[in-house]
Design a protein around this motif. Structure first.
Motif, PDB file in Angstrom:
ATOM      1  N   ALA A 218       4.897  -4.313  -9.082  1.00  0.00           N
ATOM      2  CA  ALA A 218       6.249  -4.053  -9.590  1.00  0.00           C
ATOM      3  C   ALA A 218       6.396  -2.598 -10.021  1.00  0.00           C
ATOM      4  O   ALA A 218       7.427  -1.968  -9.780  1.00  0.00           O
ATOM      5  N   ARG A 219       5.342  -2.049 -10.631  1.00  0.00           N
ATOM      6  CA  ARG A 219       5.431  -0.652 -11.072  1.00  0.00           C
ATOM      7  C   ARG A 219       5.459   0.306  -9.902  1.00  0.00           C
ATOM      8  O   ARG A 219       6.174   1.305  -9.919  1.00  0.00           O
ATOM      9  N   VAL A 220       4.669   0.005  -8.866  1.00  0.00           N
ATOM     10  CA  VAL A 220       4.701   0.863  -7.682  1.00  0.00           C
ATOM     11  C   VAL A 220       6.079   0.803  -7.037  1.00  0.00           C
ATOM     12  O   VAL A 220       6.652   1.825  -6.639  1.00  0.00           O
ATOM     13  N   MET A 221       6.624  -0.407  -6.958  1.00  0.00           N
ATOM     14  CA  MET A 221       7.945  -0.554  -6.336  1.00  0.00           C
ATOM     15  C   MET A 221       9.003   0.248  -7.088  1.00  0.00           C
ATOM     16  O   MET A 221       9.878   0.867  -6.495  1.00  0.00           O
ATOM     17  N   GLU A 222       8.906   0.202  -8.411  1.00  0.00           N
ATOM     18  CA  GLU A 222       9.873   0.937  -9.218  1.00  0.00           C
ATOM     19  C   GLU A 222       9.837   2.424  -8.852  1.00  0.00           C
ATOM     20  O   GLU A 222      10.855   3.085  -8.755  1.00  0.00           O
ATOM     21  N   ARG A 223       8.606   2.927  -8.609  1.00  0.00           N
ATOM     22  CA  ARG A 223       8.479   4.344  -8.258  1.00  0.00           C
ATOM     23  C   ARG A 223       8.902   4.601  -6.816  1.00  0.00           C
ATOM     24  O   ARG A 223       9.494   5.628  -6.507  1.00  0.00           O
ATOM     25  N   ILE A 224       8.571   3.658  -5.922  1.00  0.00           N
ATOM     26  CA  ILE A 224       8.960   3.840  -4.515  1.00  0.00           C
ATOM     27  C   ILE A 224      10.477   3.946  -4.406  1.00  0.00           C
ATOM     28  O   ILE A 224      11.010   4.755  -3.648  1.00  0.00           O
ATOM     29  N   ARG A 225      11.180   3.157  -5.213  1.00  0.00           N
ATOM     30  CA  ARG A 225      12.646   3.178  -5.135  1.00  0.00           C
ATOM     31  C   ARG A 225      13.216   4.506  -5.597  1.00  0.00           C
ATOM     32  O   ARG A 225      14.354   4.835  -5.277  1.00  0.00           O
ATOM     33  N   LYS A 226      12.432   5.252  -6.354  1.00  0.00           N
ATOM     34  CA  LYS A 226      12.929   6.546  -6.805  1.00  0.00           C
ATOM     35  C   LYS A 226      12.642   7.648  -5.790  1.00  0.00           C
ATOM     36  O   LYS A 226      13.178   8.745  -5.906  1.00  0.00           O
ATOM     37  N   GLU A 227      11.788   7.348  -4.816  1.00  0.00           N
ATOM     38  CA  GLU A 227      11.518   8.339  -3.777  1.00  0.00           C
ATOM     39  C   GLU A 227      12.774   8.496  -2.923  1.00  0.00           C
ATOM     40  O   GLU A 227      13.660   7.645  -2.918  1.00  0.00           O
TER      41      GLU A 227
END
Lengths: 290, 399
Positions: A218-227
């Motif tokens: 979930a934390r990685v996804m949160e960051r991926i969405r900000k890319e």
């Protein structure tokens, strides 16, 4: 009595983790008998809300997928012309008026989603998906239906709702909806879930996923969405990815980076996005959540 | 009709006291002042909510009111502040600014509208900023026509120095657009002939002939408007062209029904709402206000990047034509412009680039930005005279 917590709990039992605002809106639907308009990016789980609501109330989900040029014949009812033609042929020589009366009967009527939804013995959940894709004329017609819950078929007469369905409309905001429709509906703006809520969704939906990995994903996804991606991955993509990782026996994201990199195909769906999330970028993201 | 969803206990709106009702009415008035569309039915439902057990905590009421009173995301954004200000007496902000409601007063400065006789009327000097590849060609001067209107048709807008001539050009652009709109619509009707059968009507008609479908009813294709997305350069060198073009676009727009417009200069501004203003003058006024306060070079690449990233997914679909009005002088990196143009071309159906400089003698699209963009452009046309605007018609009809 407005019990949001009860609704939230029952949604959670079906595997849908709702935030407070959404639970309130769903509770208000029953209290005020208004449709609910859900707005948000593709992939935030708008359609899932309707599915979960149907599961909560143990009722049918009737879905109308809107598209450009959608008209009453696709959405409301249509006559079964083939059968009508056959019937007219079979009665050849009969009085035209009698033939007409004979073929415009219930038996020749094809129900489409909207008509079906108001003729259920148990109130169903009616999902009108992507209403912004239908044109304005259809929107106006829908508004009329949603306030009267009756349909008039010239050949048959007026059909009044047996039960009033719970109506959920979703919109991706590709076209601005009319103020009249917005006013008629309750409104909730859905966003991508935060890491905590997404982790809870993962745990509820992916069997065999342990809590630590769910939180990492979930934390990685949160960051991926900000890319800077051309297609921002939705919750469905996260679920696929988590299932893939579980299937490959990955225990921690920082444990098996090769597997993580290979399974990113579940999340990144265009060539540019794939190129943008190079090995180095992925390593950096994993490093941050490890 | 029987009530379907779990029989809710009937709550009487009268159950709340008159004092609370008055407070609620005040809150609804506050919401309306701030641009919320709230009707009587909503107020009544709100009263019912206040009388509903289980909604005692202010936070719960706020959440419930938010779902009831909001209709769009911008409503949601300001709602909590309004609610707290009104019900909890936190620092009262009477008007939480609602974007897009800037009122255009007659006195407002027109940035885009003709600055008749003003210093920037001609302003080809500005064009040299950026790449330094200024077209040195002499302007294709005014030709003497039979009538004033006719000569006006061929005159480059930047040579229309006196305000009267400019006003006339504006009026002509509006009239041209009206004529063109009528023709575009007519052509559309003619094209409606001869597609699929409408079975419903055919069967209905066949009843009279004993079920033999003699009279075939054809399904008229639904009017499928093409979506037009306009990206217009609002920099100083372009302002004159953009103003006349806007007037023209404002007139043609009705035949498209679906249109989105953006202005760019150093950044991108979404101006569709202003363009939907019925009166052309007011529309220009509002646009002028929106483009105000930006200085420095034109950043076409960056503006396009903003568009691709934040707006494209929403406003572009398979039948969208994008029209860019710009002289192509970009102070950003040409590579960036090229890459963004490529991304845009992949998404939409057609890209038209209108460049007033084409009308100048000896102009070649050699500016590096323009050269980078050109491979992705389907139609590269001038828009410097009324005649050249009229020449767009066959292209618009084909869209």
């Amino acid at each position: 009595m407005l019990d949001r917590q009860a609704i939230a709990d029952r949604l959670a039992e079906t595997g849908y983790v709702a935030d407070g605002g959404l639970a309130t809106a769903l509770a208000l639907m029953d209290l005020l008998k208004r449709p609910l308009l859900l707005e948000g990016e593709a992939g935030v789980g708008k359609t899932e809300v309707a599915k979960a609501l149907a599961a909560v109330h143990r009722t049918r989900l009737i879905r109308l997928q809107c598209h450009e040029g959608l008209d009453r014949a696709d959405a409301l009812y249509e006559w079964n012309y083939q059968r009508q033609l056959l019937a007219i042929k079979a009665r050849e020589g009969a009085d035209a008026r009698e033939s007409e009366a004979a073929v415009f009967q219930e038996a020749y009527l094809l129900e489409r989603p909207l008509l079906a939804a108001i003729r259920q013995p148990v109130a169903p959940v009616l999902l009108i998906d992507e209403i912004d894709r239908a044109d304005e004329a259809f929107e106006a017609f829908l508004l009329e239906l949603l306030s009267d819950f009756q349909v008039s078929i010239p050949e048959l007469g007026t059909i009044t709702a047996v039960t009033i369905p719970r109506v959920i409309l979703t919109s991706n905001n590709t076209r601005d909806l009319s103020d009249a429709l917005r006013r008629r509906c309750l409104y909730h703006a859905l966003d991508y879930p935060d890491a905590d809520r997404e982790a809870r969704i993962l745990i509820a939906r992916v069997p065999g996923l342990d809590t630590a990995l769910a939180l990492q994903i979930a934390r990685v996804m949160e960051r991926i969405r900000k890319e800077d991606l051309s297609k921002i991955p939705g919750v469905a993509e996260t679920l696929d990815w988590a299932a893939a990782l579980v299937g490959m026996g990955v225990g921690r994201l920082d444990g098996d980076r090769e597997a993580v990199f290979e399974t990113l195909a579940c999340v990144l769906k265009t060539r540019e996005d794939r190129a943008r999330m190079s090995r180095a970028v992925v390593e950096r993201l994993i490093g941050k959540v490890a | 009709m029987t009530a379907g969803p779990a029989a809710a206990p009937e709550v009487d709106a009268e159950a709340i006291g008159p004092a609370v009702r008055r407070r609620l009415a005040g809150f609804v008035a506050t919401l309306r002042q701030n641009g919320y569309r709230v009707g009587l039915a909503e107020t009544k439902d709100a009263a019912r909510l206040l009388a509903t057990p289980g909604l005692e905590r202010p936070a719960a009421v706020r959440q419930a009111f938010r779902a009831l009173f909001c209709g769009r995301r911008s409503d949601v954004d300001g709602f909590d502040a309004l609610f707290d200000a009104y019900w909890r007496g936190e620092r009262v902000r009477q008007r939480v600014a609602v974007s897009g409601t800037a009122k255009a007063s007659p006195q407002t400065r027109r940035t885009l509208a003709p600055a008749g006789g003003g210093g920037d009327a001609g302003a080809p000097v500005d064009l040299t900023t950026g790449d330094g590849a200024a077209p040195a060609g002499a302007p294709s001067g005014r030709r003497e026509g039979a009538s004033r209107a006719e000569s006006l048709e061929r005159t480059d807008f930047r040579h229309l120095a006196d305000p009267a001539a400019l006003a006339e050009a504006h009026a002509l652009a509006g009239r041209l657009a009206r004529v063109m709109r009528a023709r575009l619509t007519r052509r559309n009707r003619a094209a409606r002939r001869g597609s699929g059968l409408d079975l419903r009507r055919t069967v209905r008609a066949s009843l009279a002939t004993g079920g033999t479908p003699i009279r075939l009813v054809r399904r008229r294709p639904r009017h499928r408007p093409l979506r037009l997305v306009l990206l217009m350069d609002a920099s100083g060198s372009m302002s004159l062209y953009t103003a006349v073009f806007l007037r023209f676009v404002h007139g043609v727009l009705d035949s498209f029904r679906e249109a989105e417009a953006f202005l760019f200069h150093t950044r991108l501004v979404h101006v569709s709402a202003a363009l939907k203003e019925k009166d052309a003058g007011r529309a220009l006024d509002r646009l002028g206000l929106m483009a105000e306060g930006v200085g420095g070079g034109t950043r076409i690449g960056d503006s396009l990047a903003t568009f691709n990233r934040w707006h494209a997914a929403r406003v572009i679909h398979a039948r969208t034509a994008v029209m860019i009005l710009s002289d192509g002088y970009d102070t950003g990196a040409p590579e960036r412009l090229g890459a963004e143009m490529a991304a845009l071309a992949r998404r939409c159906r057609r890209i038209v680039w209108l460049n007033p400089l084409i009308g100048w003698d000896g102009y070649a699209p050699t500016a590096r930005g323009m050269a980078a963009a050109l491979p992705h452009v389907d139609l590269f046309a001038p828009a410097h005279t009324l005649e050249s605007l009229a020449a767009l018609e066959p292209y618009l009809a084909r869209l």
